[in-house]
Design a protein around this motif. Structure first.
Motif, short mmCIF file in Angstrom:
data_model
loop_
_atom_site.label_atom_id
_atom_site.label_comp_id
_atom_site.label_asym_id
_atom_site.label_seq_id
_atom_site.Cartn_x
_atom_site.Cartn_y
_atom_site.Cartn_z
N GLY A 553 -11.50 4.66 27.74
CA GLY A 553 -10.20 5.19 27.34
C GLY A 553 -9.10 4.16 27.25
N CYS A 554 -9.11 3.16 28.14
CA CYS A 554 -8.00 2.20 28.20
C CYS A 554 -8.35 0.99 27.35
CB CYS A 554 -7.73 1.80 29.65
SG CYS A 554 -7.42 3.24 30.71
N TYR A 555 -8.23 1.17 26.05
CA TYR A 555 -8.78 0.19 25.12
C TYR A 555 -7.69 -0.68 24.53
CZ TYR A 555 -12.29 -1.54 21.88
OH TYR A 555 -13.17 -2.34 21.20
N GLY A 556 -7.08 -1.50 25.39
CA GLY A 556 -6.08 -2.45 24.96
C GLY A 556 -6.39 -3.82 25.52
N PRO A 557 -5.56 -4.84 25.23
CA PRO A 557 -5.86 -6.20 25.67
C PRO A 557 -6.07 -6.34 27.18
CG PRO A 557 -4.05 -6.18 24.11
CD PRO A 557 -4.32 -4.75 24.45
N THR A 558 -5.23 -5.68 27.97
CA THR A 558 -5.37 -5.78 29.42
C THR A 558 -6.67 -5.14 29.89
OG1 THR A 558 -2.96 -5.60 29.57
CG2 THR A 558 -4.20 -5.40 31.62
N GLY A 559 -6.95 -3.94 29.37
CA GLY A 559 -8.17 -3.25 29.74
C GLY A 559 -9.41 -4.00 29.29
N ILE A 560 -9.41 -4.53 28.06
CA ILE A 560 -10.57 -5.25 27.55
C ILE A 560 -10.83 -6.51 28.37
CG2 ILE A 560 -11.42 -6.59 25.59
CD1 ILE A 560 -11.71 -3.64 25.19
N ASN A 561 -9.76 -7.25 28.71
CA ASN A 561 -9.96 -8.44 29.52
C ASN A 561 -10.43 -8.08 30.93
OD1 ASN A 561 -9.19 -11.18 28.25
ND2 ASN A 561 -7.64 -9.79 27.44
N GLY A 562 -10.03 -6.91 31.41
CA GLY A 562 -10.55 -6.42 32.68
C GLY A 562 -12.04 -6.15 32.60
N ILE A 563 -12.49 -5.61 31.46
CA ILE A 563 -13.92 -5.39 31.24
C ILE A 563 -14.67 -6.72 31.24
CG2 ILE A 563 -15.61 -4.62 29.53
CD1 ILE A 563 -13.65 -2.39 28.76
N ILE A 564 -14.10 -7.70 30.56
CA ILE A 564 -14.72 -9.03 30.52
C ILE A 564 -14.85 -9.59 31.94
CG2 ILE A 564 -14.47 -11.40 29.70
CD1 ILE A 564 -15.20 -9.47 27.50
N ASP A 565 -13.80 -9.40 32.76
CA ASP A 565 -13.84 -9.86 34.16
C ASP A 565 -15.02 -9.24 34.89
OD1 ASP A 565 -11.56 -11.41 33.91
OD2 ASP A 565 -10.21 -9.84 34.62
N GLN A 566 -15.20 -7.92 34.73
CA GLN A 566 -16.27 -7.22 35.43
C GLN A 566 -17.64 -7.66 34.94
OE1 GLN A 566 -15.62 -2.91 36.15
NE2 GLN A 566 -13.58 -3.23 35.29
N ILE A 567 -17.77 -7.89 33.64
CA ILE A 567 -19.04 -8.35 33.08
C ILE A 567 -19.40 -9.72 33.65
CG2 ILE A 567 -20.20 -9.11 30.97
CD1 ILE A 567 -18.58 -6.96 29.48
N ALA A 568 -18.43 -10.63 33.65
CA ALA A 568 -18.67 -11.97 34.17
C ALA A 568 -19.03 -11.92 35.65
CB ALA A 568 -17.44 -12.85 33.95
N GLN A 569 -18.30 -11.12 36.41
CA GLN A 569 -18.55 -11.02 37.84
C GLN A 569 -19.95 -10.48 38.12
OE1 GLN A 569 -15.74 -8.56 39.92
NE2 GLN A 569 -16.61 -8.98 41.93
N ALA A 570 -20.38 -9.50 37.31
CA ALA A 570 -21.68 -8.88 37.54
C ALA A 570 -22.83 -9.81 37.13
CB ALA A 570 -21.77 -7.57 36.76
N LEU A 571 -22.74 -10.38 35.95
CA LEU A 571 -23.88 -11.12 35.40
C LEU A 571 -23.96 -12.56 35.89
CD1 LEU A 571 -23.85 -9.82 31.71
CD2 LEU A 571 -25.14 -8.96 33.67
N LEU A 572 -22.86 -13.10 36.41
CA LEU A 572 -22.88 -14.48 36.91
C LEU A 572 -22.94 -14.55 38.43
CD1 LEU A 572 -20.27 -16.13 34.51
CD2 LEU A 572 -22.77 -16.30 34.41
N ALA A 573 -23.06 -13.39 39.05
CA ALA A 573 -23.09 -13.37 40.53
C ALA A 573 -24.33 -14.09 41.06
CB ALA A 573 -23.07 -11.92 41.01
#
Length: 573
Positions: A553-573
């Motif tokens: 739902g929150c599909y803006g620059p802040t939300g998208i960059n937050g998604i990128i943060d979570q992806i990086a945190q999960a896959l690079l852990a």
């Protein structure tokens, strides 16, 4: 993806033989069935005639085999010579579910009626006679054997049919292409790819070129050059580093390969890419009258679903009826005068931007905007989506209205908002930072995910949605970051596939991002609990529960960059 995973969709398909009967048709005799209650195999030999099936009439030679699916009708007419026939009826369970996860451009063979006139039909007839003999001996081991023989016959029929359709070889190309996508930065050899496909080098080259219009090694080069050009456009990484990341140990050889592919050396490409992209954006936007802008003598003109809006002065009191637009404004350093929120009993702004919306009036929710509150707000501009079409006339009486498709690219909307608010430079900077970040993260994730795949799933009632790159959040994973998708969602003809929970293991992903509604529902749904139970049994799988409201739902620059943060945190852990 290994071939054994490709064929896993068949592993849970259970074939159960129901009955078998045989007979002889004399010239002029007819065998007919209407609205079949199960699938059947019809095999015949010794005469000639016509087979009418689902509205089509085919001449039948000395022998043939036909596969007729449930609900269909057929009529077999003998014209010359006695025609001996055998009919085998069977059911294949779980096909309804399996078909949902196959690539959408292919139809499952066991749900397809077809006729084979060429090939080893005599052997098929002999096998059918053996099945009939086994079946006639009654219950027990003989019927168990008959069922096993039937599965073998179906396999031979389907392989022959697939060869005629190009289907099996298309799957072969899909498997190799998916493997290349995950390993193109490594040293790949044709014989390795051919072994993966289970065919000769020559056969792989021929089929790959037919499907992709280029050979397998050319496809490797294409992926390398596309990734390298992205790094050149969006990052300041040295050319030597880019060459090394693309699998080239020699920077000189990389430069030659790049120039051959793109027509210019890497350094020149980097220098001209920014200005070329800017020029293209200015001149191509007017062609799309939906979500675009162009420059006029009176200033920027925003094109939206209900017309055009001439920006003569930047609006200061903006009301947004989708929270993603509040995100866009905040990213540009502005706060909307009013915005819709989320929630059921109590409305609120999303947690990740709530602190920055303290002075923003709450205007109901996206689905149910509080129109009287919008009127009291007295905005000088209202931004909404096509969902708010029923309210358009009322909203237009309050202030000018811009209407965009809700699933429009956030990057397009941000560019338009930059023109609308006089923040063009800020919008360009945000987009440039995003492209640079995703390009670098994509390269960082590549060796981590080599040979693996990432799925984006969402439990929904009694089913599970498996999202593709056509879904706007899926595009972040699969297009912006280049994460390897599971093979069966590689064809993005729709935003998602729907499968039952018990079919989820067929996705065969190594990593799952599970879109959870636990926060909104104040507890995990029964379907979500089933998903965790289904996937958590395999220690090789990694599951990351993420908030569906934010990721979708929150599909803006802040939300998208937050998604990128979570992806990086999960896959690079």
């Amino acid at each position: 993806m290994p071939l054994q995973e490709q064929t896993s969709l068949w592993s849970d398909t259970t074939v159960k033989m129901l009955d078998v009967h045989s007979g002889t048709l004399q010239p002029g005799s007819i065998l007919s069935e209407t609205e079949l209650t199960s699938n059947l195999l019809l095999l015949a030999g010794g005469g000639e005639g016509e087979l009418a099936m689902n509205g089509e009439v085919r001449h039948i030679g000395a022998s043939f085999a036909a596969h007729v699916i449930q609900g269909s009708s057929f009529t077999l007419t003998a014209s010359s010579g006695n025609m001996d026939y055998i009919v085998i009826m069977y059911k294949a369970t779980s096909i309804e579910i399996v078909s949902l996860v196959l690539p959408s451009h292919r139809k499952h063979p066991l749900r397809t009626s077809f006729v084979q006139n060429a090939g080893p039909q005599a052997e098929w007839v002999q096998m059918a006679e053996k099945i009939a003999a086994k079946w006639s001996r009654g219950e027990g081991l003989e019927r168990f054997h008959a069922n096993a023989l039937l599965q073998g016959m179906l396999y031979e029929l389907i392989m022959e049919y697939e060869r005629g359709q190009g289907g099996a070889e298309s799957d072969m190309v899909d498997v190799v292409a998916a493997y290349i996508a995950g390993h193109y930065r490594q040293n790949l050899e044709l014989k390795e790819l051919a072994a993966l496909a289970g065919c000769s080098v020559r056969q792989l080259q021929r089929r790959f070129k037919q499907e992709k219009q280029l050979g397998p090694m050319e496809y490797v080069i294409q992926l390398r050059m596309e990734s390298a050009s992205r790094m050149l456009r969006h990052t300041d990484a040295p050319i030597g580093e880019i060459a090394d990341r693309m699998g080239y140990r020699d920077m000189y050889y990389f430069s030659r390969a790049f120039k051959k592919y793109h027509g210019v050396p890497p350094q020149f490409y980097r220098q001209t890419a920014a200005s070329r992209a800017s020029a293209l954006s200015v001149y191509s936007l007017p062609q799309n009258r939906m979500a675009s802008w162009y420059e006029s003598s009176h200033g920027p003109v925003i094109c939206h679903m209900r017309g055009q809006y001439n920006v003569t002065m930047s609006p200061r009191r903006i009301a947004v009826l989708d929270v993603q637009y509040a995100d866009h404004l905040l990213a540009l350093g502005m706060s909307p005068a009013g915005s819709v929120g989320a929630g059921n009993a109590a409305f609120h702004f999303p947690q990740y931007i709530r602190a920055r919306l303290q002075d923003t009036e709450l205007l109901g929710t996206y689905e149910y905007p509080n129109l009287p509150a919008v009127e009291r707000l007295s905005p000088d501009l209202i931004i909404c989506t096509e969902v708010h079409e029923p309210h358009y006339e009322r909203l237009s009486r309050i202030a000018p209205v811009l209407m965009f498709k809700r699933n429009e690219s956030w990057q397009t909307i941000l560019s338009l908002f930059g023109e609308l608010t006089g923040k063009r430079a800020e919008a360009k900077r945000i987009l440039a930072d995003y492209h640079r970040r995703t390009a670098l993260l994509s390269e960082e994730l590549a060796p981590v995910l080599a040979g693996k795949s990432v799925a984006l799933i969402r439990p929904f009632e009694s089913m599970v949605r498996v999202h593709t790159a056509s879904h706007r959040t899926g595009a972040v994973l699969y297009r912006d970051l280049g994460l390897p998708a599971p093979l069966f969602v590689a064809d993005p003809s729709d935003t998602a596939y729907h499968i039952s929970v018990d079919r989820l293991p067929a996705v065969h992903a190594s990593h799952y991002f599970l879109l959870s509604s636990e926060i909104m529902q104040e507890g995990m749904s029964a379907t979500e609990q089933s998903v965790w139970g289904m996937l958590d049994t395999n220690e090789r799988q990694h599951i990351y529960s993420v908030d569906a409201a934010t990721w979708i739902g929150c599909y803006g620059p802040t939300g998208i960059n937050g998604i990128i943060d979570q992806i990086a945190q999960a896959l690079l852990a």
